[in-house]
Design a protein around this motif. Sequence first.
Motif, mmCIF file in Angstrom:
data_model
loop_
_atom_site.group_PDB
_atom_site.id
_atom_site.type_symbol
_atom_site.label_atom_id
_atom_site.label_comp_id
_atom_site.label_asym_id
_atom_site.label_seq_id
_atom_site.Cartn_x
_atom_site.Cartn_y
_atom_site.Cartn_z
ATOM 1 N N ASN A 1 0.814 -1.219 0.000
ATOM 2 C CA ASN A 1 0.000 0.000 0.000
ATOM 3 C C ASN A 1 0.850 1.271 0.000
ATOM 4 N N ALA B 1 -4.181 5.105 0.820
ATOM 5 C CA ALA B 1 -5.507 5.271 1.423
ATOM 6 C C ALA B 1 -5.287 5.886 2.804
ATOM 7 N N GLU C 1 -7.148 2.635 7.115
ATOM 8 C CA GLU C 1 -7.611 1.691 6.093
ATOM 9 C C GLU C 1 -6.453 0.915 5.485
ATOM 10 N N TRP D 1 -4.552 8.137 -3.631
ATOM 11 C CA TRP D 1 -5.556 7.161 -3.223
ATOM 12 C C TRP D 1 -6.275 6.630 -4.458
ATOM 13 N N ARG E 1 -9.638 4.870 -4.298
ATOM 14 C CA ARG E 1 -10.721 5.598 -3.649
ATOM 15 C C ARG E 1 -11.252 6.690 -4.565
#
Length: 594
Positions: A134, A280, A284, A408, A411
């Motif tokens: 991530n 993110a 999360e 992100w 998202r």
Amino acid sequence: MGGTGSTRRGFIGGAAAVAAGVGPAALGSRAVAAPRRGPGRAAAGRSVAVLGGGVAGLTAAHELAERGFQVTVYEKKAPGGKARSMDVPGSAKGGRKPLPGEHGFRFFPGFYQNLPDTMRRIPFPGNANGCHDNLVASSEVLLARTGHEDIRLPFGIIGTPPPLLTPDALRRALTGFLDAFGNIPPQEVLYFVGRLLVWFTSCERRRVGAWEKVPWWEFIRAARMSPNYQRLLAIGITRNIVATKAEVASTKTVATCIEAFIFNALGRGADGQPDRVLDAPTNEAWIDPWVTHLRSLGVTFRVGWSVRDLRIGGGRITGAVVQDPSGARQSVTADHFVSAMPVEHARTTWNAAVRAADPKLARCDKLQTDWMTGIQFYLTEPTPVVHGHVNHIDSAWSITSVGQAQYWSGRDFGADYGDGAAVDCLSVDVSEWDKPGILYGKTGKQCTREEVAREVWAQMKAGLNDTGRTVLRDATLHSWFLDPAVEIGGPRPTNDEQLLIHPTGTWYNRPDARTAIPNLFLCGDYVATDIDLATMEGANAAARAAVNALLDETGSKAERCSITPLYRAPELELLKAQDDVRYRLGLRNALDLG
């Protein structure tokens, strides 16, 4: 503790406050054993109370649980500590999640090694390398100037670094990078590079025995240099990255950080690109999956429980006095205790008896903290100022910022968060709270929350909008959220989540993970680690050291935690060995021309 957000209308007319407090402690206390698992519970002597659930506490819990210990984490606010993200109260509409707020933006330099290793071991759906996947890289950094041309610099690993890092090769690489600043006199650039080479070739004895005592300002002779040299290479680096003043910051701490960044940029000892963020909101992408994984390993969490005191008997910690969410005080027991709270909170739990059992703990009273606090601005238009962080070099309050929505990719900010009108989050760190601002002439600590938001916004506009372009517009400001740990606007401003700073001599007062009390261990970004900077990496490394000390104390046969030190270029080791001889003889470093 109070949190404040504001709509754009409220930004002009006033702020709405949301407060949450902890009730007064009950007078009585009762002893409660740490919760135990069912039939597969750990054997006697293997229960551990981890006091604090920030990065250090979660790391310690992770390493201990993997080795079969029964772990209970006691955390005052929420898992993740200063690293967590948090919901903006009352901001969710239409089935969306609340707007994401945070203590300050997360930043994962590529020279981090221990924290990334932990992140790889936290499962995340669809990721082969867990939460580590991530992380996404920034490609540049913007030095936003007021009254000067902005400086935009690439921020990544150099494509073809020199194969051999001799002092001459380093000099060429560093000079080429600093030449991109453009407005520092060439002779000053060369002098600064020379000072860095002195550091690179200094032995460890000199670094600890001499440079720890010398302020960064003095080491680079800033007082004799041009204003741009002072602003960019002295003040900018220390106040915005290390959150301390160049005039007092330890050369050892500042130069260690710079050295790590340089090696990272040269592709040496790097886990990844020099500037990385999460794809993110922090919870999360990292904290929530981490807590879920720890629970799967049997870790118990007691959230809303504050540690107030430690009890000692027979030379060992016999219990920790905690205040539960109802305000009642209890004494929790365990075989071992890992204190993982920030230093300003941890040392309040070391009573006279504890300090008498380990007199070295008193040194921690000399460690200093300062305010480095975040505020987020939510915008109705995408505003990726730069694909990286912005250092607002000339801002009165030493501001740094980053536009987050651009990272992100998974998202849709407007569809996923808030009321649907906000589509971006500009996350800002404020490092200077004791100097007057440009709007009200007041320090941050003297301002109301509303005034702080106005002031920070104005200072960012002053740097970004002063070259004939308009980057930030009032019309796009949807709302803002200031870290709820800050209490200002009254006679006694407070900040419950401060940052360890590093004036000269700090290193000598930083403790080891192991204490003289056989079942008490320390971890946190204040514990002495190789990185010598209050960071998530330092907290993670300290937790590993604490777990190793616990394993040694118990005679465990479990594998010890790996602790990866900062990279050291092998080409420079001979020069550092020669410098060790010179230092013992009382001579300067061979490259130190004064």
